[in-house]
Structures are given as C-alpha cells and as structure tokens.
Design a protein around this motif. Structure first.
Motif, PDB file in Angstrom:
ATOM      1  N   ARG A   1       2.809  13.205  12.534  1.00  0.00           N
ATOM      2  CA  ARG A   1       4.061  13.316  13.259  1.00  0.00           C
ATOM      3  C   ARG A   1       4.660  14.723  13.201  1.00  0.00           C
ATOM      4  O   ARG A   1       5.157  15.254  14.186  1.00  0.00           O
ATOM      5  CB  ARG A   1       5.024  12.315  12.629  1.00  0.00           C
ATOM      6  CG  ARG A   1       6.354  12.177  13.300  1.00  0.00           C
ATOM      7  CD  ARG A   1       7.170  11.195  12.478  1.00  0.00           C
ATOM      8  NE  ARG A   1       8.451  10.914  13.037  1.00  0.00           N
ATOM      9  CZ  ARG A   1       8.721   9.802  13.717  1.00  0.00           C
ATOM     10  NH1 ARG A   1       7.805   8.906  13.941  1.00  0.00           N
ATOM     11  NH2 ARG A   1       9.931   9.598  14.183  1.00  0.00           N
TER      12      ARG A   1
ATOM     13  N   SER B   1       4.308  12.298   7.158  1.00  0.00           N
ATOM     14  CA  SER B   1       4.274  10.943   7.726  1.00  0.00           C
ATOM     15  C   SER B   1       3.100  10.155   7.155  1.00  0.00           C
ATOM     16  O   SER B   1       3.265   9.058   6.638  1.00  0.00           O
ATOM     17  CB  SER B   1       4.196  11.009   9.252  1.00  0.00           C
ATOM     18  OG  SER B   1       3.094  11.787   9.669  1.00  0.00           O
ATOM     19  N   SER B   2       1.918  10.739   7.206  1.00  0.00           N
ATOM     20  CA  SER B   2       0.713  10.023   6.772  1.00  0.00           C
ATOM     21  C   SER B   2       0.372  10.292   5.318  1.00  0.00           C
ATOM     22  O   SER B   2      -0.401   9.582   4.710  1.00  0.00           O
ATOM     23  CB  SER B   2      -0.475  10.477   7.620  1.00  0.00           C
ATOM     24  OG  SER B   2      -0.688  11.864   7.403  1.00  0.00           O
TER      25      SER B   2
ATOM     26  N   THR C   1       0.323   1.272   3.087  1.00  0.00           N
ATOM     27  CA  THR C   1       0.346   0.273   4.163  1.00  0.00           C
ATOM     28  C   THR C   1       0.489  -1.121   3.559  1.00  0.00           C
ATOM     29  O   THR C   1       0.040  -1.385   2.445  1.00  0.00           O
ATOM     30  CB  THR C   1      -0.935   0.311   5.021  1.00  0.00           C
ATOM     31  OG1 THR C   1      -2.056   0.203   4.146  1.00  0.00           O
ATOM     32  CG2 THR C   1      -1.052   1.585   5.796  1.00  0.00           C
TER      33      THR C   1
ATOM     34  N   LYS D   1       5.721   6.364  12.197  1.00  0.00           N
ATOM     35  CA  LYS D   1       4.512   6.348  13.024  1.00  0.00           C
ATOM     36  C   LYS D   1       3.992   7.775  13.198  1.00  0.00           C
ATOM     37  O   LYS D   1       4.766   8.738  13.183  1.00  0.00           O
ATOM     38  CB  LYS D   1       4.822   5.714  14.373  1.00  0.00           C
ATOM     39  CG  LYS D   1       5.092   4.211  14.231  1.00  0.00           C
ATOM     40  CD  LYS D   1       5.023   3.496  15.561  1.00  0.00           C
ATOM     41  CE  LYS D   1       5.125   1.997  15.330  1.00  0.00           C
ATOM     42  NZ  LYS D   1       5.944   1.337  16.350  1.00  0.00           N
TER      43      LYS D   1
ATOM     44  N   ALA E   1       7.710   8.417  17.901  1.00  0.00           N
ATOM     45  CA  ALA E   1       7.282   7.020  18.057  1.00  0.00           C
ATOM     46  C   ALA E   1       8.045   6.035  17.169  1.00  0.00           C
ATOM     47  O   ALA E   1       7.798   4.844  17.218  1.00  0.00           O
ATOM     48  CB  ALA E   1       5.788   6.900  17.798  1.00  0.00           C
TER      49      ALA E   1
ATOM     50  N   ALA F   1       7.456   2.707  11.303  1.00  0.00           N
ATOM     51  CA  ALA F   1       6.331   1.771  11.140  1.00  0.00           C
ATOM     52  C   ALA F   1       6.738   0.748  10.075  1.00  0.00           C
ATOM     53  O   ALA F   1       6.904   1.122   8.910  1.00  0.00           O
ATOM     54  CB  ALA F   1       5.083   2.529  10.710  1.00  0.00           C
TER      55      ALA F   1
END
Ligand SMILES: *Cc1c(COP(=O)(O)O)cnc(C)c1O
Length: 397
Positions: free
Chosen positions: A91, A146-147, A313, A339, A344, A347
């Motif tokens: 992101r 983000s990730s 997750t 996300k 977006a 999440a």
C-alpha cells in the motif's frame, strides 16, 4: 471484570511508544529559535541521525509526516514529464507512486504480490532496455508497513548497477529507520525518506530527506522544487528558522534530541538486533498459533519479513473481533489490517503488531499474551504453546 488499570499499550506500527525520557525532554518553556542551546542541540541531533543512517550526505527536515517527506523527495528530484520506475508490493509503495503521478511524473509500475519482494530482475531488464537513460529515478519502500514485507535495498542497487544505469535510487525508510539495518552510503541510496514517529520514538511531525551528493546536484534542475519544498534554503539558510521553512518545531526537536541520544547510547547495531529478537518472539507465537485454525504470518518467508512490524492473517472478521476484544479488555491497541492496494480500505481478516521503537520483553510478551487471551475468550481456533515459544526466544533458546 475490568482489569486494565495500568498503562495502556499502543502496539500499532506508528506512532510508536514515546519513552519517558523523550516526554520529559519536551517539558520546557519555549526556547529561542534564533540563538542559544536549541541550535547546537539540533546540530548534534542531526549529526547523530546521519550516523544512524550511515549517511555522509545532507540531512533536510520538514515540519510534517511521512507524506511530507515523500513529496519533498519527489519535488526536489523530478520535473513534470520525467519518467520513474516504482517498485510496488504494498500500500505505501503504491501511495508514493500515486503522489509521483499527481506531480506530473510518468510512473512505470513494477508490481509484485504483497507477500513477495519487489522484482529486481524486471527492474534490471527495464533499466537495461532504457539505453538513453530516460528513467530518472527508481522508487522503493524498504519495509511496506501494510504487509510487513522488507525489501532488499542492496539488491535493488545491484540491479541498477548491473544495468549500468544512472537513475537515482529513492528509498522510503519511514517504517524501518532506526529499527532495521540501513547503510545509506554503502547501498548507494540517493534520497532516504524518513519520519520521526516510528523507530525514532518522537511525536509525529518531523519528516526527513537524507540526500546524496548526486541527488543534491540533480535537484538544481527539478522544476517542482517550489519555495516551501526546496532543499536549498533548508541546508544553506543563514537563520535557524530557514532550515525549517519557517518556525522550527521546537519541542519535537527537544524530544528527538533525547531519542537520538538514547539510540546512540544503545548503539544502532544493538537496536537493530533488539528489533530482530522481538520480531522473532512475535513470529514464534504466531507459528505456534498457526498449527491449528487460520492464524498465520502474512509473509511466509522469514527472510523477507520486517523486524519492525508483523501482519497477521485470521479467518474472516476475526481480526476485527480480536482488536475490539483486546482493546476493551486489556488496553492493548493492535494495528488494523490494511489492504495492499493504495486506497482499498481496511482488511478485516488481518491485524498488525507494531514492534518498533521503545520496547522491552514485558511489552512484547504482554501484547502476545493479551492476543492469546483474546483467542481464548472469542473461541478462535489456534495451536497451543505460543507463549512458551515466545518466552524461549527471550530466554535465548
Ligand atoms: C507510516 C508510513 C508512511 C506514512 O507516514 P505518515 O507519517 O503517516 O505520512 C509511509 N511509508 C511507510 C513505509 C510508512 O510506514
């Protein structure tokens, strides 16, 4: 029954925990901004920041957040109509590329999946094909918050060198700076973008560009360097306020001075190592939880995980339930799931644990224990023994 009467804990990836020493350093009346101790102190702080970045270049600052640092970097190096490559696998990389587009720059996107490193092979190929060196710069985020992926900046530089290309290497180190290894000179970074509210443990509001000699030369022809963003007066201004485009952020400078002192007392290599151990502690717990049910590290390959933040997750909506329960019942605030695409939204099958900055084992183990309590209270399926595994990391086993 209500249990959380101690300190709440903000376990998000920035702003990070502010040390008592930093808070105490800011408890002062307004200092003079034209002469006196603030000026010498700031010189010392900035010399320390350059040592932390392993940078021999110029350090330029703005009253602003990471977005200000991003725009400053682009405005001083590029002009409308220029072409750049943006390496995007999350992101934050995407938002930076969109800012470049909004400034009239042509952006060639090299997209990778959010759980994968940026694609240095494709970079080398695109640069190799660009025989007239039309591409002015390569943009890459070190840790995409983000990730929680960590990109290998030395590998990006190597691809640029192998293509024998003259483009500038512009790196976003906002999440990683003062948490994860950074060797600005050695890695051939031309502009390193950073901000004060993550690894630097200071309230949000100071943004940085570390600038190589090469980028400093280039900036003279960048037509977007309007008076406020222009690097030049911020380095060469005669009066202290000129270095900030106006009134300096006095109390942030007081806080940052103490934060940099703390980092130098610890030794930056030790700071990096402390972050690595805390990250492994978090990963050990998640690995145990992941043996049953849907909890898992979003980045599977440990070698490319950030040591400043971890994205986790869960089953659909479980992340949201965990965040709500843990905040209400334990006073721990977890990072929301973001996300991977810019713009977006959230999440709801992900949450993040920020393990950046001023942290100790009780803070990390406490956070993990409270997540474990949430899994039990909400009856979310998970593997057993996570806290034991986390304790083993702290025990050095
Ligand atoms: C936090 C962050 C940003 C944005 O910083 P702001 O201070 O919110 O503007 C940009 N890039 C990365 C990698 C970040 O972690």
């Amino acid at each position: 029954m209500k249990l959380n009467f101690g300190r709440d804990h903000l376990a998000i990836p920035g702003p990070s925990t502010m040390p008592s020493r930093v808070l105490a350093a800011m408890q002062q009346p307004a200092p003079n901004i034209y002469a006196g101790p603030l000026l010498d102190m700031t010189d010392q702080t900035y010399a320390g920041l350059k040592r932390i970045a392993k940078s021999s270049g110029q350090l330029i600052s703005y009253v602003g957040n990471g977005h200000a640092a991003w725009e400053a970097c682009l405005s001083n190096t590029l002009s409308p109509g220029d072409t750049v490559i943006a390496m995007v696998n999350g992101r934050f990389g995407g938002i930076w590329a969109q800012i470049a587009e909004a400034l009239g720059v042509n952006v060639q996107w090299i997209r990778s999946a959010a759980e994968q490193s940026v694609d240095v092979n494709q970079l080398q190929q695109l640069l190799g094909d660009d025989s007239h060196h039309k591409i002015q710069a390569v943009l890459c985020v070190q840790t995409d918050t983000s990730s929680s992926i960590s990109n290998d900046i030395a590998a990006v530089r190597q691809a640029m060198d192998e293509a024998n290309h003259s483009a500038l290497l512009l790196v976003d180190g906002i999440a990683s700076f003062a948490c994860e290894p950074m060797l600005m000179d050695e890695w051939g970074i031309d502009v390193l973008v950073a901000a004060c509210q993550k690894g630097l443990m200071t309230p949000p509001g100071l943004a940085f560009n570390f600038v190589s000699d090469k980028a400093w030369q280039w900036h003279k022809k960048a037509s977007r360097n309007t008076p406020y963003w222009d690097w030049h007066p911020r380095v060469n201004g005669e009066l202290f306020p000129e270095k900030f485009g106006g009134t300096p952020p006095t109390h942030l400078l007081l806080g940052l001075h103490e934060a940099v002192k703390m980092l130098e007392e610890e030794g930056i290599e030790n700071t990096w190592e402390r972050h690595r151990v805390h990250a492994q502690c978090v990963w050990a717990a998640i690995t145990a939880w992941s043996q049953q049910g849907k909890i898992a590290c979003f980045i599977q390959d440990q070698a490319v995980r950030s040591t400043a933040v971890t994205t986790i997750t869960t089953g659909d909506e479980d992340a949201k339930r965990i965040q709500e329960w843990i905040q209400e019942n334990t006073g721990v605030v977890l990072g929301v799931g973001l996300k991977a695409q810019a713009g977006a939204g959230l999440a709801n099958n992900q949450f993040r644990i920020g393990h950046m900055g001023h942290l100790s084992p009780p803070m990390i183990l406490g956070t993990l224990s409270c997540v474990n309590s949430a899994l039990l209270a909400l009856d979310i399926e998970h593997g057993a023994g996570a806290l034991d595994q986390a304790c083993r990391v702290i025990a050095g086993q």
